[in-house]
Motif scaffolding. Structure first.
Motif, PDB file in Angstrom:
ATOM      1  N   ILE A   1       0.877  -1.183   0.000  1.00 54.18           N
ATOM      2  CA  ILE A   1       0.000   0.000   0.000  1.00 54.18           C
ATOM      3  C   ILE A   1       0.908   1.224   0.000  1.00 54.18           C
ATOM      4  O   ILE A   1       1.855   1.294   0.787  1.00 54.18           O
ATOM      5  CB  ILE A   1      -0.864   0.042   1.284  1.00 54.18           C
ATOM      6  N   HIS A   2       0.621   2.190  -0.884  1.00 60.49           N
ATOM      7  CA  HIS A   2       1.396   3.440  -0.872  1.00 60.49           C
ATOM      8  C   HIS A   2       0.542   4.578  -0.337  1.00 60.49           C
ATOM      9  O   HIS A   2      -0.579   4.794  -0.789  1.00 60.49           O
ATOM     10  CB  HIS A   2       1.895   3.787  -2.275  1.00 60.49           C
ATOM     11  N   THR A   3       1.099   5.318   0.624  1.00 57.86           N
ATOM     12  CA  THR A   3       0.407   6.507   1.119  1.00 57.86           C
ATOM     13  C   THR A   3       1.287   7.739   0.943  1.00 57.86           C
ATOM     14  O   THR A   3       2.503   7.666   1.061  1.00 57.86           O
ATOM     15  CB  THR A   3       0.021   6.381   2.602  1.00 57.86           C
ATOM     16  N   CYS A   4       0.635   8.870   0.662  1.00 57.66           N
ATOM     17  CA  CYS A   4       1.343  10.143   0.509  1.00 57.66           C
ATOM     18  C   CYS A   4       0.328  11.265   0.595  1.00 57.66           C
ATOM     19  O   CYS A   4      -0.866  11.030   0.531  1.00 57.66           O
ATOM     20  CB  CYS A   4       2.045  10.188  -0.843  1.00 57.66           C
ATOM     21  N   PRO A   5       0.795  12.515   0.732  1.00 55.59           N
ATOM     22  CA  PRO A   5      -0.119  13.662   0.697  1.00 55.59           C
ATOM     23  C   PRO A   5      -0.247  14.228  -0.713  1.00 55.59           C
ATOM     24  O   PRO A   5      -0.520  15.407  -0.888  1.00 55.59           O
ATOM     25  CB  PRO A   5       0.566  14.657   1.634  1.00 55.59           C
TER      26      PRO A   5
ATOM     27  N   ASP B   1       9.038   9.249  -1.253  1.00 63.06           N
ATOM     28  CA  ASP B   1       7.779   9.721  -0.673  1.00 63.06           C
ATOM     29  C   ASP B   1       6.582   9.468  -1.582  1.00 63.06           C
ATOM     30  O   ASP B   1       5.447   9.385  -1.119  1.00 63.06           O
ATOM     31  CB  ASP B   1       7.858  11.226  -0.396  1.00 63.06           C
ATOM     32  N   CYS B   2       6.836   9.393  -2.866  1.00 58.70           N
ATOM     33  CA  CYS B   2       5.742   9.263  -3.833  1.00 58.70           C
ATOM     34  C   CYS B   2       6.361   8.836  -5.155  1.00 58.70           C
ATOM     35  O   CYS B   2       7.582   8.752  -5.268  1.00 58.70           O
ATOM     36  CB  CYS B   2       5.044  10.626  -3.988  1.00 58.70           C
ATOM     37  N   GLY B   3       5.527   8.584  -6.146  1.00 56.46           N
ATOM     38  CA  GLY B   3       6.047   8.482  -7.496  1.00 56.46           C
ATOM     39  C   GLY B   3       6.633   9.838  -7.869  1.00 56.46           C
ATOM     40  O   GLY B   3       6.287  10.858  -7.277  1.00 56.46           O
ATOM     41  N   PHE B   4       7.499   9.860  -8.891  1.00 64.61           N
ATOM     42  CA  PHE B   4       8.130  11.123  -9.270  1.00 64.61           C
ATOM     43  C   PHE B   4       7.226  11.969 -10.161  1.00 64.61           C
ATOM     44  O   PHE B   4       7.488  13.148 -10.368  1.00 64.61           O
ATOM     45  CB  PHE B   4       9.478  10.855  -9.957  1.00 64.61           C
TER      46      PHE B   4
HETATM   47 ZN   LIG Z   1       2.082   9.174  -3.864  1.00 61.69          ZN
END
Ligand SMILES: [Zn+2]
Length: 380
Positions: free
Chosen positions: A232-236, A336-339
Motif C-alpha cells: 500500500i502506498h500513502t502520501c499527501p 515519498d511518492c512516485g516522481f
Molecule cells: Zn504518492
C-alpha cells in the motif's frame, strides 16, 4: 537481510512524450504513434533505473494517463474513456498550488476496466533484466467515480462496489500472472479523506474507514503468501511538485492504515517536519501479524517534489533513526511518492520534466546507497 528498497512507480514523462499525448488529444497523431512514444520512454526508463542499481524496476508509468486513471482512460483529457463514464466527475484533489485533478463520473453499469496494468508488466518484462514491480489503483479511489450522494438508476452503489472489487482483484492477479514480483496499491486518498475541504465535498464525509474496509475486501481475497508482495502506498499527493493533504495530521491516517491486511507499505516521510514522530507511529501501529503476514514499513527517505538531491549519508541516518522505532526486519526504504503520477506534469520546481528525470535517477541512486550504508551500520 539488508534493508530492502522499492520505488513507488512513476517517473516524469519526457517532454517529447508529453507533447505526443497532447498531439493525440488534438487528433494530430494516431494512437499507434502515441504508443511508439510511450514504448521509447518506457524502455529508456527501465534501462536508466537498472543503471541506478534499483532492485526492482518499472516503466515509470510512461504508458499510463495517470496512476489512478490508467484502467479507464487513455489520456487525462479523456480520450479513450471506458464505457459508462463521463468526463465531469468529482475532483479527486485540489492541490496547494491551486490546480486540481478531476475524476470521470459513472453514468451507469456495469463498471469494467478497459486496461489492466498487466499489459504494462508484459511489455516491461520483455525489456527488463531485473525483476519488475507494478503499481495499481485502489478500490477506494475507484469508489469516488460513483456520485457522492445520489444512486444511479439500475446500478446500485453495492453492485458497483462489488464490480470494483472484482476488477481490482483481477488487476492484481493478472500483474502477478504476467510476472510482476510485487504489486503496490496507490492509496493517496487515505490522508486526503480527513481534509474537510469545502471545495471538495467527499473530503468532508469521513470516508477513511469505508476506504480501509473496501480495500480489505480485496486484500482478504489473497493468501498471506501473496499478500507478502502486495503493498500500500500513502502520501499527501505529488503532482506538479505540489501536495494535496500535507496539513492533515498524519496520525489520523497512520493509526488506522495498518488495519489494511497488506504485507508492506510505501510511506511518505522525507517531506515531514517531524520524521521521528512518523517512525514512531509506524512502529507502534504496524503489525507483525496481519492475518498471517508481517507488515514491512518502507519509509520515504527521498522527496520527489524537490530538485535538491538527498545524500546517501542523509538516507543512512534517517534509516538508522527509523530502526529505533521499527524492527529492522520490518524496515525498508522508498521515495515519498512516485516522481510524476500524472502524465502531463512539467515539474515546475525542477524547470523541466527531462531535467527532473535526471534528478530522479540521482535521488534513487542515493536511496539505494543510503540503504546499503544503513544496513552495514545496523549489522543486517
Ligand atoms: Zn504518492
Amino acid at each position: 537481510m539488508p534493508i530492502p528498497t522499492e520505488l513507488v512507480g512513476s517517473l516524469p514523462r519526457p517532454m517529447q512524450l508529453q507533447d505526443a499525448y497532447a498531439a493525440y488529444d488534438e487528433g494530430r497523431i494516431t494512437f499507434d504513434e502515441l504508443k511508439a512514444e510511450q514504448d521509447t520512454a518506457a524502455e529508456e526508463s527501465i534501462k536508466r533505473l537498472e543503471e541506478t542499481g534499483e532492485t526492482m524496476v518499472t516503466d515509470g508509468e510512461q504508458r499510463e494517463s495517470s496512476f489512478a486513471t490508467y484502467p479507464i482512460t487513455d489520456t487525462l483529457a479523456g480520450t479513450g474513456l471506458a464505457d459508462n463514464l463521463a468526463g465531469d466527475g468529482q475532483y479527486f484533489a485540489i492541490f496547494d498550488d491551486g490546480h486540481h485533478r478531476q475524476l470521470p463520473r459513472l453514468t451507469g453499469g456495469p463498471f469494467r476496466y478497459k486496461t489492466f496494468a498487466s499489459e504494462f508488466v508484459e511489455k516491461n518484462k520483455a525489456i527488463a533484466s531485473k525483476p519488475v514491480k507494478q503499481a495499481v489503483i485502489s478500490p477506494s479511489m475507484m469508489m469516488l467515480l460513483y456520485p457522492l450522494e445520489d444512486e444511479i438508476e439500475g446500478y446500485s452503489r453495492e453492485q458497483f462496489l462489488d464490480d470494483v472489487c472484482d476488477e481490482v482483484e483481477k488487476d492484481i492477479r493478472q500483474c502477478f500472472a504476467a510476472g510482476a514480483e510485487r504489486v503496490s496499491i496507490d492509496f493517496t486518498e487515505g490522508r486526503l479523506a480527513n481534509k474537510n475541504d469545502s471545495r471538495n465535498p467527499w473530503t468532508g464525509k469521513d470516508m477513511l474507514q469505508d476506504f480501509i474496509d473496501l480495500n480489505n475486501r480485496v486484500l482478504d481475497r489473497f493468501s498471506p503468501e501473496e499478500r507478502k508482495n502486495i503493498g500500500i502506498h500513502t502520501c499527501p499527493g505529488g503532482d506538479c511538485d505540489s501536495v494535496h493533504s500535507k496539513e492533515v495530521p498524519y496520525e489520523q491516517l497512520l493509526t488506522k492504515m495498518f488495519q489494511l491486511n497488506a504485507g508492506y507499505f510505501l510511506i511518505q516521510c522525507a517531506s515531514e517536519d517531524d520524521r521521528e514522530k512518523v517512525y514512531k507511529l509506524c512502529g507502534e501501529n504496524s503489525r507483525d501479524d496481519a492475518n498471517g503476514v508481517a507488515q514491512v514499513c518502507f519509509m520515504g527517505v527521498i522527496n520527489p517534489l524537490s530538485p535538491e538531491v538527498e545524500t546517501a549519508e542523509h538516507v543512512r541516518d534517517e534509516l538508522v533513526t527509523a530502526a529505533k522505532y521499527i524492527p529492522v526486519e520490518r524496515l525498508g526504504a522508498t521515495d515519498d511518492c512516485g516522481f510524476s503520477p500524472f502524465s502531463r506534469d512539467v515539474k515546475p520546481k525542477h524547470g523541466s520534466p527531462d531535467f527532473a528525470r535526471d534528478i530522479a535517477m540521482q535521488k534513487i541512486a542515493a536511496r539505494i546507497e543510503g540503504a546499503r550504508m544503513a544496513s552495514e551500520q545496523l549489522g543486517v
